[in-house]
Design a protein around this motif. Sequence first.
Motif, PDB file in Angstrom:
ATOM      1  N   SER A   1       0.822  -1.205   0.000  1.00 22.94           N
ATOM      2  CA  SER A   1       0.000   0.000   0.000  1.00 22.94           C
ATOM      3  C   SER A   1       0.859   1.259   0.000  1.00 22.94           C
ATOM      4  N   MET A   2       1.948   1.248   0.770  1.00 25.21           N
ATOM      5  CA  MET A   2       2.841   2.400   0.878  1.00 25.21           C
ATOM      6  C   MET A   2       3.421   2.776  -0.485  1.00 25.21           C
ATOM      7  N   LEU A   3       3.759   1.763  -1.295  1.00 22.85           N
ATOM      8  CA  LEU A   3       4.404   2.009  -2.583  1.00 22.85           C
ATOM      9  C   LEU A   3       3.440   1.912  -3.762  1.00 22.85           C
ATOM     10  N   GLY A   4       2.154   1.665  -3.474  1.00 22.31           N
ATOM     11  CA  GLY A   4       1.138   1.697  -4.527  1.00 22.31           C
ATOM     12  C   GLY A   4       1.067   0.463  -5.406  1.00 22.31           C
ATOM     13  N   TYR A   5       1.488  -0.697  -4.887  1.00 21.88           N
ATOM     14  CA  TYR A   5       1.459  -1.934  -5.663  1.00 21.88           C
ATOM     15  C   TYR A   5       0.390  -2.881  -5.130  1.00 21.88           C
ATOM     16  N   LEU A   6      -0.123  -3.739  -6.030  1.00 23.27           N
ATOM     17  CA  LEU A   6      -0.927  -4.871  -5.609  1.00 23.27           C
ATOM     18  C   LEU A   6       0.029  -5.967  -5.139  1.00 23.27           C
ATOM     19  N   ARG A   7      -0.457  -6.892  -4.308  1.00 24.73           N
ATOM     20  CA  ARG A   7       0.412  -7.972  -3.819  1.00 24.73           C
ATOM     21  C   ARG A   7       0.965  -8.787  -4.988  1.00 24.73           C
ATOM     22  N   GLU A   8       0.133  -9.023  -5.998  1.00 23.13           N
ATOM     23  CA  GLU A   8       0.569  -9.806  -7.153  1.00 23.13           C
ATOM     24  C   GLU A   8       1.714  -9.107  -7.893  1.00 23.13           C
ATOM     25  N   GLU A   9       1.664  -7.788  -7.920  1.00 25.03           N
ATOM     26  CA  GLU A   9       2.717  -7.028  -8.599  1.00 25.03           C
ATOM     27  C   GLU A   9       4.001  -7.018  -7.784  1.00 25.03           C
ATOM     28  N   PHE A  10       3.872  -6.930  -6.465  1.00 21.23           N
ATOM     29  CA  PHE A  10       5.053  -6.794  -5.607  1.00 21.23           C
ATOM     30  C   PHE A  10       5.873  -8.089  -5.566  1.00 21.23           C
ATOM     31  N   THR A  11       5.207  -9.231  -5.843  1.00 16.42           N
ATOM     32  CA  THR A  11       5.879 -10.533  -5.768  1.00 16.42           C
ATOM     33  C   THR A  11       7.107 -10.602  -6.660  1.00 16.42           C
ATOM     34  N   SER A  12       7.051  -9.928  -7.785  1.00 16.85           N
ATOM     35  CA  SER A  12       8.147 -10.021  -8.757  1.00 16.85           C
ATOM     36  C   SER A  12       9.214  -8.940  -8.567  1.00 16.85           C
ATOM     37  N   LEU A  13       9.072  -8.106  -7.534  1.00 12.98           N
ATOM     38  CA  LEU A  13       9.996  -6.992  -7.343  1.00 12.98           C
ATOM     39  C   LEU A  13      11.182  -7.359  -6.455  1.00 12.98           C
ATOM     40  N   SER A  14      12.249  -6.613  -6.611  1.00 21.52           N
ATOM     41  CA  SER A  14      13.405  -6.712  -5.714  1.00 21.52           C
ATOM     42  C   SER A  14      13.700  -5.302  -5.206  1.00 21.52           C
TER      43      SER A  14
ATOM     44  N   TYR B   1      22.307  -4.915  13.277  1.00 23.91           N
ATOM     45  CA  TYR B   1      21.188  -3.999  13.030  1.00 23.91           C
ATOM     46  C   TYR B   1      21.711  -2.624  12.620  1.00 23.91           C
ATOM     47  N   ALA B   2      20.838  -1.850  11.966  1.00 20.00           N
ATOM     48  CA  ALA B   2      21.182  -0.482  11.552  1.00 20.00           C
ATOM     49  C   ALA B   2      19.896   0.251  11.204  1.00 20.00           C
ATOM     50  N   THR B   3      19.931   1.552  11.318  1.00 22.80           N
ATOM     51  CA  THR B   3      18.791   2.393  10.941  1.00 22.80           C
ATOM     52  C   THR B   3      19.282   3.463   9.980  1.00 22.80           C
ATOM     53  N   ILE B   4      18.575   3.621   8.877  1.00 17.42           N
ATOM     54  CA  ILE B   4      18.965   4.641   7.902  1.00 17.42           C
ATOM     55  C   ILE B   4      17.735   5.421   7.452  1.00 17.42           C
ATOM     56  N   ARG B   5      18.005   6.587   6.903  1.00 18.20           N
ATOM     57  CA  ARG B   5      16.970   7.361   6.207  1.00 18.20           C
ATOM     58  C   ARG B   5      17.284   7.326   4.722  1.00 18.20           C
ATOM     59  N   ASP B   6      16.262   7.081   3.942  1.00 23.63           N
ATOM     60  CA  ASP B   6      16.467   7.014   2.495  1.00 23.63           C
ATOM     61  C   ASP B   6      15.141   7.336   1.820  1.00 23.63           C
ATOM     62  N   SER B   7      15.044   7.016   0.546  1.00 26.43           N
ATOM     63  CA  SER B   7      13.777   7.195  -0.166  1.00 26.43           C
ATOM     64  C   SER B   7      13.483   5.922  -0.955  1.00 26.43           C
ATOM     65  N   MET B   8      12.204   5.676  -1.229  1.00 24.91           N
ATOM     66  CA  MET B   8      11.791   4.538  -2.037  1.00 24.91           C
ATOM     67  C   MET B   8      10.900   5.024  -3.168  1.00 24.91           C
ATOM     68  N   ARG B   9      11.014   4.342  -4.291  1.00 28.79           N
ATOM     69  CA  ARG B   9      10.250   4.746  -5.471  1.00 28.79           C
ATOM     70  C   ARG B   9       8.911   3.996  -5.513  1.00 28.79           C
ATOM     71  N   LYS B  10       7.842   4.753  -5.640  1.00 30.16           N
ATOM     72  CA  LYS B  10       6.514   4.164  -5.735  1.00 30.16           C
ATOM     73  C   LYS B  10       6.239   3.677  -7.163  1.00 30.16           C
ATOM     74  N   LYS B  11       5.158   2.990  -7.340  1.00 27.97           N
ATOM     75  CA  LYS B  11       4.790   2.464  -8.654  1.00 27.97           C
ATOM     76  C   LYS B  11       4.636   3.587  -9.672  1.00 27.97           C
ATOM     77  N   ASP B  12       4.129   4.745  -9.221  1.00 24.99           N
ATOM     78  CA  ASP B  12       3.919   5.862 -10.153  1.00 24.99           C
ATOM     79  C   ASP B  12       5.208   6.650 -10.436  1.00 24.99           C
ATOM     80  N   GLY B  13       6.327   6.207  -9.872  1.00 30.06           N
ATOM     81  CA  GLY B  13       7.608   6.859 -10.138  1.00 30.06           C
ATOM     82  C   GLY B  13       8.010   7.908  -9.118  1.00 30.06           C
ATOM     83  N   SER B  14       7.089   8.325  -8.261  1.00 29.72           N
ATOM     84  CA  SER B  14       7.403   9.331  -7.253  1.00 29.72           C
ATOM     85  C   SER B  14       8.199   8.706  -6.111  1.00 29.72           C
ATOM     86  N   LEU B  15       8.932   9.550  -5.397  1.00 28.23           N
ATOM     87  CA  LEU B  15       9.751   9.091  -4.281  1.00 28.23           C
ATOM     88  C   LEU B  15       9.121   9.493  -2.952  1.00 28.23           C
TER      89      LEU B  15
END
Length: 283
Positions: free
Chosen positions: A31-44, A69-83
């Motif tokens: 939900s956070m990245l805008g994918y369906l579960r079926e779509e996310f299965t093939s992602l890395s 363990y470690a904690t970082i701040r970063d960004s992730m790309r959503k399905k629509d291309g936004s970060l």
Amino acid sequence: MMKATVSNAAEGILWIHENGRTVFFNDTICSMLGYLREEFTSLSIRNINAEFMENHWDTLWAGLKEKKYATIRDSMRKKDGSLIPVEILFNYTEFGSLAYIFAFVRDITDRKRAEDELKSAFEKNKGLMDHANDAIFISDQETGILLDANLKAQAMIGKTLAEIHTMHESDLFPVEIQEKCREYFKKHALEGTSLQAEVMNNKGARIPVIVSATILDLGGRRSMMGIYHDISDIRKTQDALQLANKKLNLLSGITRHDIKNQILALMGFIALAKAKTSDPDLL
């Protein structure tokens, strides 16, 4: 029960193989990245953060293997291309001969926005603060950590802004009043009144000040602004006046004593003269 709890957790959860392939993921990350579960299965990880995978993954994996363990701040790309900005807690674990990383992903968009607004408010007012004649310190109302200080404040205590950022507002004051100063600040800020105090500089010298405290809302963050007016010159003048007054009182006392002694001596001479003469015309 456990599956439902993990699937609906507030954080996105990823179980990642050393090659970056996702072995497990929950509904929240989808939900956070805008994918369906079926779509996310093939992602890395490469699909949602290619730059991190290319430049930092090997270093992260080696570090986690040692520290776990470690904690970082970063960004992730959503399905629509936004970060979206994220905070990721990584945990390293091994199952037999296989190693994996558990990643707990939190969307920090709102926090980042608040921080940016706070930074913008600081930068907007920085010019005005730095041209002020008085020292200005801004602290987090909840934690008391100093967030900002103008040039006058830095000069007053002899510390750089970077050093001030590591300080608590109570560190500005002598040790004997540090525990009380925070309550003093809150009280005077609510009442809109000022208080006299002393600030310690980097050489241990005490600087007398009058402090006016105000509670502010900076980008949704409750903060306290303290304006510190250096009254060293006034204090010196007061001390000089008190010393002069003491000297005048001492001089006045000596003068009155001398005059009194002279009058008593004169009266003694007159009495002596009267006793020794028999001429009525001289009396």
